[in-house]
Design an enzyme around this catalytic site. Structure first.
Site, PDB file in Angstrom:
ATOM      1  N   LYS A  78       0.840  -1.202   0.000  1.00 56.64           N
ATOM      2  CA  LYS A  78       0.000   0.000   0.000  1.00 56.64           C
ATOM      3  C   LYS A  78       0.872   1.249   0.000  1.00 56.64           C
ATOM      4  O   LYS A  78       1.845   1.330   0.757  1.00 56.64           O
ATOM      5  CB  LYS A  78      -0.905  -0.021   1.235  1.00 56.64           C
ATOM      6  CG  LYS A  78      -1.871   1.150   1.341  1.00 56.64           C
ATOM      7  CD  LYS A  78      -2.757   1.005   2.575  1.00 56.64           C
ATOM      8  CE  LYS A  78      -3.755   2.145   2.684  1.00 56.64           C
ATOM      9  NZ  LYS A  78      -4.663   1.987   3.842  1.00 56.64           N
ATOM     10  N   SER A 147      -9.445   2.275   2.707  1.00 63.15           N
ATOM     11  CA  SER A 147      -8.501   3.010   1.899  1.00 63.15           C
ATOM     12  C   SER A 147      -7.482   2.126   1.182  1.00 63.15           C
ATOM     13  O   SER A 147      -6.740   2.587   0.309  1.00 63.15           O
ATOM     14  CB  SER A 147      -7.737   3.996   2.797  1.00 63.15           C
ATOM     15  OG  SER A 147      -6.997   3.300   3.799  1.00 63.15           O
ATOM     16  N   SER A 171     -10.328   0.024   6.798  1.00 59.71           N
ATOM     17  CA  SER A 171      -9.611   0.031   5.523  1.00 59.71           C
ATOM     18  C   SER A 171      -8.978  -1.287   5.117  1.00 59.71           C
ATOM     19  O   SER A 171      -8.391  -1.380   4.036  1.00 59.71           O
ATOM     20  CB  SER A 171      -8.528   1.115   5.547  1.00 59.71           C
ATOM     21  OG  SER A 171      -9.112   2.383   5.650  1.00 59.71           O
TER      22      SER A 171
END
Length: 432
Positions: A78, A147, A171
């Protein structure tokens, strides 16, 4: 040698094949890169990619001694996490082409165990709600969640077997639910956060995605340093607490059907199953999580707010403005309320091994202008408890549906073993 394309295999299967010399890391990486080339123009999971470097590293591992649990496995990271060999942009134009000098601790730990990072995956702006370009691989007209949007989509679309994510509200669990994969949020504090853009000291948790429970357990053993997570998956029949929470009124028909089916199948096989009732006088945990998140994010992003506020999205500006209105004294009170709630909810695990609870209200919403509501994740993130999403059904729009398991603080290995037990007894995980 298996006839299936290596990118379609689970991380656990490929790790075993590599260890036995039946699969070369370079062949696995080539298959993953081919899949990325085929699909990422539509899915947009990756924000930065270096295929040549990934292949070079994989070829070195073809003949090198086994480095560790993740030897030769492709791992997506990420873009909230620092990497020495890729830009780290935190989902914001403010950090375009930003180049850290070192890896985040979790990236370094995974590389030390032999993982190869082909690229960085899309995150929403500073891991809040403003979305990036990633689309749900099951239906490109729907959100993958956020996210950790790109990480979930990359795993779901067979681009990589493993990916790292973070959770401050929902997330990890929410995008896992929307994309039909397994998401694992460890107990708060068990995984180092050094080198990751900080949002909330009280809430930020590092975890990951895979397509099976055993795969996230493999990754989790590296992240936590606890080899029990990757141990024998033969738990005793579990005691399952049914915990729909006070937010159940927001659950849609698809999740209601999945819930009923899970209860029908598991009740006769579990050691015990009954309602797990949260203490009635707990504070509003969802509201408490929102308040703590706003206060801590407004301080963690003080530089960005002070120097280039106009380049922040309107939703983020609103959150930060709300956070600046909360006093430090109020924040201390909120932390005390959280600690009290943690102690009282912990008592539920005297009677249950895991709690079964919704992951999301329903299927992934249509459109990519929003990432969905983390309503069913906020309380568990606040409490710091380990969570895992298990996909096992499809909703009315043929998109993935599943449920969330919550474990006792620190008992991640027991949670994952129970998740594996449960996943074998309900329908197989959703395949792309």
């Amino acid at each position: 040698m298996t006839h299936a394309s290596p990118n379609t295999l689970s991380a656990w299967e490929t790790a075993a094949l590599i260890e036995r010399g039946e699969l070369r890391p370079s062949d696995l990486m080539r298959a993953c890169l081919d899949r990325i080339a085929e699909r990422d123009g539509d899915v947009h999971a990756f924000v930065n990619l270096d295929p040549d470097a990934a292949m070079r590293q994989a070829r070195i591992l073809d003949t090198a001694p086994r480095k560790g649990l993740l030897h030769g496995l492709p791992l997506a990271v990420k873009d909230l996490m620092d990497t020495a060999d890729f830009p780290t942009e935190y989902g914001s134009d403010l950090y375009k082409e930003h180049r850290p000098r070192s890896d985040a601790a979790v990236v370094a730990l995974c590389r030390r165990e032999g993982a190869v990072v082909p690229g960085k995956t899309v995150t929403t702006e500073f891991a809040y709600f403003h979305p990036g370009p990633t689309r749900n691989p099951h239906n490109l007209g729907h959100t993958p969640g956020g996210s950790s949007s790109g990480s979930a989509a990359a795993v779901a679309d067979l681009m990589v077997p493993l990916a790292l994510g973070t959770q401050t509200a929902g997330s990890i669990i929410r995008p896992a639910a929307y994309c039909g994969i397994v998401g694992y949020k460890p107990t708060w504090g068990r995984v180092p956060r050094a080198g990751i853009k900080s949002l909330s000291e009280t809430l930020d948790t590092v975890g990951g995605f895979a397509r099976t429970v055993r795969d996230v357990a493999l990754l989790g053993a590296v992240l936590t340093g606890d080899t029990r997570l990757n141990g024998e998956f033969q738990p005793a029949r579990p005691r399952i607490g049914l915990c729909p929470t006070s937010e159940w009124a927001h659950v849609g028909a698809d999740v209601q059907r999945a819930w009923a089916e899970a209860v029908r199948v598991l009740a006769p096989q579990a050691a015990h199953m009954s309602d797990a009732v949260l203490p009635p006088d707990l504070p509003d945990l969802v509201a408490l999580q929102k308040t703590i998140m706003a206060f801590e994010m407004s301080r963690a992003l003080a530089y960005e707010l002070s120097t280039d506020k106009a380049r922040l999205s309107a939703p983020l500006q609103e959150l930060l403005a709300n956070g600046t209105e909360i006093s430090g004294a109020t924040h201390v009170q909120n932390q005390r309320a959280t600690a009290s709630a943690q102690a009282r909810v912990a008592a539920l695990f005297d009677d249950f091994d895991v709690l079964l609870t919704p992951s999301a209200a329903g299927e992934a919403p249509a459109g990519i202008d929003a990432t969905g509501d983390p309503l069913f994740c906020r309380a568990w993130t606040l409490l710091g408890l380990p969570c895992v999403h298990i996909p096992f059904a499809l909703g009315s729009q043929n998109l993935p549906i599943g449920l969330q398991l919550v474990g006792r603080w620190g008992d991640d290995h027991k949670l994952l073993a129970t998740a594996e037990w449960i996943s074998k007894r309900i329908a197989s995980p959703v395949k792309n």
